[in-house]
Structures are given as C-alpha cells and as structure tokens.
Write an enzyme that holds these catalytic residues in place. Structure first.
Site, short mmCIF file in Angstrom:
data_model
loop_
_atom_site.label_atom_id
_atom_site.label_comp_id
_atom_site.label_asym_id
_atom_site.label_seq_id
_atom_site.Cartn_x
_atom_site.Cartn_y
_atom_site.Cartn_z
N HIS A 171 -11.17 5.00 40.00
CA HIS A 171 -12.11 4.51 38.99
C HIS A 171 -11.43 4.39 37.62
CE1 HIS A 171 -15.72 4.46 41.34
NE2 HIS A 171 -15.73 5.76 41.58
N GLU A 229 -11.45 9.48 41.93
CA GLU A 229 -11.78 9.32 40.51
C GLU A 229 -10.62 8.66 39.75
OE1 GLU A 229 -14.72 9.51 39.87
OE2 GLU A 229 -15.46 10.81 41.47
N HIS A 264 -8.95 1.58 37.43
CA HIS A 264 -9.71 0.33 37.37
C HIS A 264 -10.19 0.07 35.94
CE1 HIS A 264 -13.23 -2.14 39.34
NE2 HIS A 264 -12.42 -2.90 38.62
#
Length: 601
Positions: A395, A392, A398
């Site tokens: 993510h 996570e 990102h």
C-alpha cells in the site's frame, strides 16, 4: 506466543515507532495548517459566485481548492496517526476531532461545486477548456465529477448532508472506541499454563496454537464481551447501514451498493461475478478444510481450529528485524526503484511496529499527498505478521509511486485498486519463501499459510461481502436489523462457507467485531484485489520487462484514468470472470501440492 504484558506508549523503543516529525516538528505546524484552512473556508464558499464565470476563474479556484485540501489532509493524517497510536490519550483525540470538524466545515463550504459543474451543458463545459488550456490538467477529475449527473443535489442540500457527516460517522466512532479502548478481554492460559492478557494483537497467535484447549479458551474469551454487548453492536452496525441507505436514497441511487461502487466507477457486475464464482468454487474450500481436519487428527473441526498450521508448530519464524531485511529479497522482482522506496520506509521510520496499550488494533497504511505513507503494525514474531508487513508496504509503495508521479488531483487511488498492490506483494513473498525454505516441513507450512491467506482474503472477504449486502437489502426492505436478525443472517452464510465445521454458537456474532462493516462496501475489494494480484504476480515473476513496467505504471496511475482501465493497461481485465477462475486454479494447484506432501507421511 507473546506472554509479555503490553507496553505503554512511553515504554516503546523509539526505533519501533513512526516519526511523525516528518509531517510537523511539533503541534504548531498542525495548528498553522488548521488556521490556514479555517481562514480559506469563507473564500472557498464565496467562490461559488465567480469560479464558473470563466475558464481562468475555474482554473484558479481548482488550484486554491487543491492547496486547501492538501493542508487539511496533512493535518488530519497527523492527528489521526497520533490518535491511533494511543486511543487513551485525550489530547490526541481532541486534535483528531478538531481536524475532522474543520474537514467537515470545508466540505460544506465547497459542496456547491459539484452541483454547479453538473449544471453546465456539454458545450459550456468544453468552452472552459478552450478559454483556459491549463484546465486540461484537471480534465479527468472534472469529467469524473460529471459522471455523478443525476446523483448530486442542490448546493444547499449537499451542504446540509455534508454537515451531517459528523452525525453519520457516529456509529463507526462508537464502534472503534468500544472495540479498541473500552472492551477488555481478560486473561487466558497459554501452553505453559500461565495467565496472559488477551489482546487484539495476540488473539490470532493463540488460535494458531497446537493446544486445542488454548484455542477454545481464547475463542470463547474473545467473544464474551462482544456477545455481552451484542445489542449495542447491533445498534451501531444497524445505524451505519441505515446511514448508507439514506445517503444512497438522497442521491437518487437504487441502492447503497450501487452508490458505493459507482463512486469508484466500478460496475455492480464485478461484485456479483465475485460472489458467483466464489460460491461455485466453495467445494475447494471444503476440500481444504477436510485436509486440515485430517492432518490435525480431529474427530470434529470447530471454528477456533481454522487457523492452526496443519504441520504443527511453525518450522520457520521471523522477528521484525529479520522480516525487514527479507522484504528486500522477497520484493526484489519489483526492481531497483521499488527497493529504494523500501529503504526510505525503514530509514525514515514510516512504520509504527510494536503493540502498546490503547493502540489501534490491526494494521494499515495511511498518509496524505504531502506526508510519508505511514504504516501501523501490532507486531508479533510469526509468519502472519511478516505477510502483514509486506502487505502494508505494498500500500505504502503504491501511495509513494502515485504521489510522486501524479498532481494532487490524481494523487490517490480508488479503493477498488488499493488491495491489488498489497496482495501482489503477498504473492511475491510466498514465492520467495517457497524458494528459500525447501525442506518438506517448511514447504508444507508455507503452502498451508498461502491457502489460509487465500481462504481469508477471497473466501472469507466474499463471505463478509454477502453478509454486508444482505443486511443493506434487509434494511432497504424495512426489516429490523436486531442482533438476532443479524446473527441469523451471518450464521446461515457461515454455515454455507464452512459446511463441514461445527458451528460454534459464538460465530454467529462474528459480525460484532469486524471493523470493515463500517466502511461501506469495502470488503469485496480484498477478494477482487487478491485475484487480480495473482495474475500480476505471475507476470512479474515469469513475464517480460514490459510486464513489470506495466505493473509499475499501474502503481503510478492514481486517478488519472478509470480503475477498470488502469487494470486493463496493467494486463488484467476485471470486467471478465477469467481472473477469478485463474486465481481459483492457483489455489487448487497449491492445494494439490500440499495434499501430495501430506499423503507422503
């Protein structure tokens, strides 16, 4: 294994909760943004008459649209995070429903735009840029919209479909309430013979138990309510599939899959190549399962035996504090800028850590352009949760890179790219753990953990993708999606993937509890993502500084280019099958390592 009763939300220590005051100090900020959007909805609707009269008008409309969309996105993120932290809190559920309703209203008011921009000839389209050079800021987004030519209806029809989104979302909402709030699993006995409440969060921990009776009881207890309500779940999933097929038909696509993949500019060949290569390599999965059965000394292997570490009890474990510190070391190859983002995640409390009553199950990263990229966890002290944390964080990093590099119109990324960053982090963590824990037992445990995650991410998600596609095709052919029909389809696919495992009757109903089947051809991207991540992690660990910079540029790219092109620039061509075979080669190499270690005994 946790034997503690889940906490209420109020009992969770504040340092283990996310800080949503970073978005709004209180609900008044939410109300202000919702009011602003509601006020601008008529303006957005009225812009239909003027926005495409000149390049300047179009530019000004796009700026207004960005402003309004950012506000509703922020309000929605805030409300859905509050709703997910405790699904039994009615006040937060109302906030979320209100935000969603305004979002639907805004979508309806702006639904005229795509048909209007598609009506323009290529010459008229280019004239906008000649009249207003600042429109170049939006060129990629506008050209992406024009790719939908032939698949966008009249503005009135699009407005009607947009207003129906609340209806279309009904099956998914019903499933989520059933799955997260209404269903109770009861209790099971742990290794000590103590009765423990079974939850979504501790289920995997029970399946990892070395006590076969604990695993069996947890498995059967978990499935009881799903099988009890199998007809209800068949109704929700069947309705979801029908909605996908209806919307694809309405937009002149040949299938729901074509519609879903084209929205990310991904050719269907990518999907078919994945299924082909994975099916070709199923003997590797069967070989790993055979090793697992041998190591466990079982005469027969059941579906509930699939998650037991074959070296027995974990020789290493991480609590949340230890895992938080170790993330900095594990992800150090990604450079100083990445380290700074990790520090912000912990210091600013982006992460909601502890499981509590009513909290949404699983884990995710979620946020908006103007918010932090928050992370939801349901933490338990094991290696699996450590991997979820770095996944996570991948993510969220990102999202952070993208939003701090790109303007709003390019400030997110397609779901096709989403799982690559998170899974690259998992591969880097595996490398870190293998280097840190060098004793034989730890090596075996880490290798098995990797092989299990590969199985879960590439083999299992491709299995899900096959089922998802088959039920969409069945509905398209007019075949009824009853619970019996879906159980038959799922059971046959599961038997193919796990040919040397006893097919416990419950497993044919696994589809009843998988939330990703409500996400419209999402799951295959976990598999393609991990395969691409395998290649990228190797470049980060063993490549040049230019390879790392190419990877960071992928994180920064957002929607500034087509997903396939973004990955080519990062060094992986996903239009070819080679990256899939490369990933399978890594799986086989690590399987051989584990086999060698196990044979030494």
């Amino acid at each position: 294994m946790s034997d503690k009763k889940p906490l209420t939300r109020e009992e969770v220590p504040v340092e283990l909760t996310w800080d949503l005051t970073l978005i709004y100090p209180d609900n008044s900020g939410f109300e202000a943004d919702l009011a602003f959007v509601s006020e601008k909805i008529p303006v957005i609707a009225a812009s239909k008459e003027t926005a495409l009269q000149s390049g300047e008008n179009l530019y000004n409309y796009l700026l207004l649209s960005n402003q309004v969309e950012e506000k509703i996105e922020t309000a929605y993120v805030y409300s859905h995070l509050k709703a997910d932290q405790d699904t039994t809190n009615d006040e937060n559920q109302v906030l979320n429903q209100r935000a969603f309703s305004v979002y639907v209203e805004l979508s309806g008011a702006s639904s005229w735009f795509e048909p209007a921009i598609l009506e323009k000839t290529d010459e008229e389209f280019e004239n906008f840029f000649k009249e207003e050079p600042r429109l170049e800021e939006f060129r990629v987004a506008l050209e992406a919209a024009r790719i939908q030519k032939g698949h966008v209806l009249s503005d009135r029809e699009e407005a009607l479909l947009s207003k129906a989104n609340e209806v279309f979302s009904g099956p998914s909402k019903t499933f989520n309430f059933l799955n997260n709030a209404d269903i109770k699993f009861g209790t099971v006995k742990n290794e000590k013979g103590e009765e423990v409440e079974l939850t979504h969060g501790n289920y995997t921990t029970f399946l990892e138990s070395t006590n076969a009776e604990v695993r069996k009881n947890a498995f059967e207890t978990k499935y009881k309510p799903y099988i009890q309500f199998k007809n209800t779940f068949a109704s929700t999933l069947g309705s979801e599939v029908k909605a996908h097929n209806f919307k694809a038909l309405a937009h002149n696509y040949e299938s729901a899959r074509q519609a879903a993949l084209s929205s990310n500019q991904v050719p269907e060949e990518v999907y078919d190549a994945l299924v082909k290569v994975v099916n070709e390599k199923l003997p590797l999965l069967h070989r790993y399962i055979a090793l697992q059965q041998k190591a466990l000394g079982l005469d027969e292997l059941h579906m509930y035996d699939m998650y037991v570490p074959i070296t027995g009890e974990a020789p290493i474990t991480y609590n949340y504090e230890e895992a938080s510190k170790a993330t900095f070391e594990a992800l150090k190859p990604l450079g100083e800028e990445y380290q700074d983002i990790l520090k912000q995640a912990y210091d600013q409390r982006w992460i909601d850590v502890a499981e509590n009553v009513g909290k949404r199950s699983g884990g995710y990263s979620s946020g908006g352009y103007a918010t932090a990229p928050y992370i939801l966890l349901n933490w338990h002290d094991d290696l699996s949760n450590f991997f979820t944390l770095v996944h996570e964080l991948g993510h969220s990093a990102h999202s952070y890179f993208t939003r701090h590099t790109q303007p709003f119109q390019y400030g997110d990324y397609s779901i096709f790219l989403a799982e690559i960053a998170s899974t690259t982090n998992e591969n880097l963590l595996t490398d870190y753990l293998l280097k840190k824990h060098t004793d034989k037992e730890s090596q075996k445990y880490i290798l098995n953990n990797y092989l299990n995650r590969f199985k879960s991410t590439i083999f299992r998600q491709t299995q899900f993708a096959e089922f998802e596609h088959q039920i969409h095709v069945a509905d398209q052919k007019g075949e009824p999606l009853t619970q019996a029909a879906m159980a038959e389809i799922y059971g046959a696919i599961n038997k193919k993937y796990y040919a040397n495992v006893i097919q416990d009757e419950e497993i044919a109903y696994e589809w009843t509890r998988i939330p990703h089947f409500y996400m419209n051809y999402y799951v295959y991207q976990y598999a393609t993502g991990m395969a691409a991540a395998t290649a990228l992690a190797d470049k980060i660990l063993h490549g040049t500084p230019e390879d790392l910079e190419a990877y960071l540029n992928y994180l920064r790219a957002g929607r500034s280019d087509k997903p396939i092109e973004v990955m080519k620039k990062a060094g992986v061509d996903m239009t070819q099958t080679q990256y899939l075979y490369d990933a399978m080669n890594v799986f086989e190499q690590r399987l051989e390592q584990l086999e060698a270690l196990m044979n030494e005994e």
